[in-house]
Design an enzyme around this catalytic site. Sequence first.
Site, PDB file in Angstrom:
ATOM      1  CB  ILE A 355       0.662  34.910  -3.676  1.00  0.00           C
ATOM      2  CG1 ILE A 355      -0.361  35.386  -4.714  1.00  0.00           C
ATOM      3  CG2 ILE A 355       0.795  35.934  -2.550  1.00  0.00           C
ATOM      4  CD1 ILE A 355      -1.775  35.510  -4.184  1.00  0.00           C
ATOM      5  CD  GLU A 381     -15.455   9.441  -3.374  1.00  0.00           C
ATOM      6  OE1 GLU A 381     -15.656   8.471  -4.107  1.00  0.00           O
ATOM      7  OE2 GLU A 381     -15.381   9.334  -2.149  1.00  0.00           O
TER       8      GLU A 381
END
Length: 403
Positions: A355, A381
């Site tokens: 954008i 993680e």
Amino acid sequence: MSRLQQTDGLTDEQVELVKLVREFVEEQIIPVAQELEHADEYPTEIVEGMKEMGIFGLMIPEEYGGLGESLLTYALVVEEIARGWMSVSGIINTHFIVAYMLLQHGTEEQKQRYLPRMATGEVRGAFSMSEPGLGSDVSAIRSKAVRGGGEGDATEWTVTGQKMWLTNGGSANLVAVLVKTDLGADSVYKNMTTFLVEKEAGFGETAQGVTIPGKIEKMGYKGVDTTELVLDGHRTTSAQILGGEPGKGFYQMMDGVEVGRVNVAARACGVSMRAFELGIAYSQQRETFGKKIAEHQGILFRLADMATRVEASHQMMVKAARLKDAGKRNDLEAGMAKYLASENCANVVEQSFRIHGGYGYSKEYEIERLYREAPMLLIGEGTAEIQKMIIGRRLLEDFALKK
């Protein structure tokens, strides 16, 4: 507050705390994040502000000097902080994991020794499981602790090895380290032990046999220090084994990682929200072909897709946190939340980048920083592939055909 990322059923105290953190983010983090990130400068003043607010002790029980809040409250706070600057949320993430592991698995002596000082931020935690050559294969760790003389808590151990990817490696003074301990168990996972390694903050030799070589240079996620950890004949005792008993380290670490996945999901939600805010604001300012670009159908479709992803990630994260708070198994939901939120974050950030057009490539615009930060959440993680394995295995348990 917008309609996005609303959370039903919060107490008045939770609402006020999240509001306070949002104000802190607006006033103290967003205005300086760009400058600090580009300079790769540690946000000392921001950290001091978080100490004063009690954020380092957010989930530590009141009996140990903390605020005694829930995982949900913590996740909502992290979401707000990551919206301002993801690196700041990283500073408290590993600290929180170590505090959680101490609370769940530590001896009472270990809790009394560390948790009150962790609640104030005097003791800062880091979490060390990965190594240079193992990636997601935790069973392949090579760092090793060898038992020496002594008995009970006075039993001596010597730890040697190299660990990798320590967030807060330099600034922390307490590191939870997973190493091999050959105990003769029939499973490799039962031959692993978590040691609590105390050290000085900083780089170089920070304790006997403990060296932090320096910061790892990264594409994004700057400001926070990410380091290696070299253990060369570090001498310790059984009193520094988490829980006091060897052979339980892998399971303790996995418990910590599970709540860490909720945390990473929350961070992804925060970054996603900021990227959406930047995109929708820019789309109402920029004009092409005689009208605001938000009025072009293609941009409108992007905004709708981005907002939907932002909202879906938040609600999945909230569900995973609430299950953990209720004392229920949440590995399926935590895996889903981490997977969904991190993938959506990468997508939303890229759409906001598009954008912005050419300006998105300029360091003057905030979206450029977010574009470099989002990829870390795809890995932290556990990768998407690891999350899918966890999710798939749990689904097979729940939907197993009856014989």
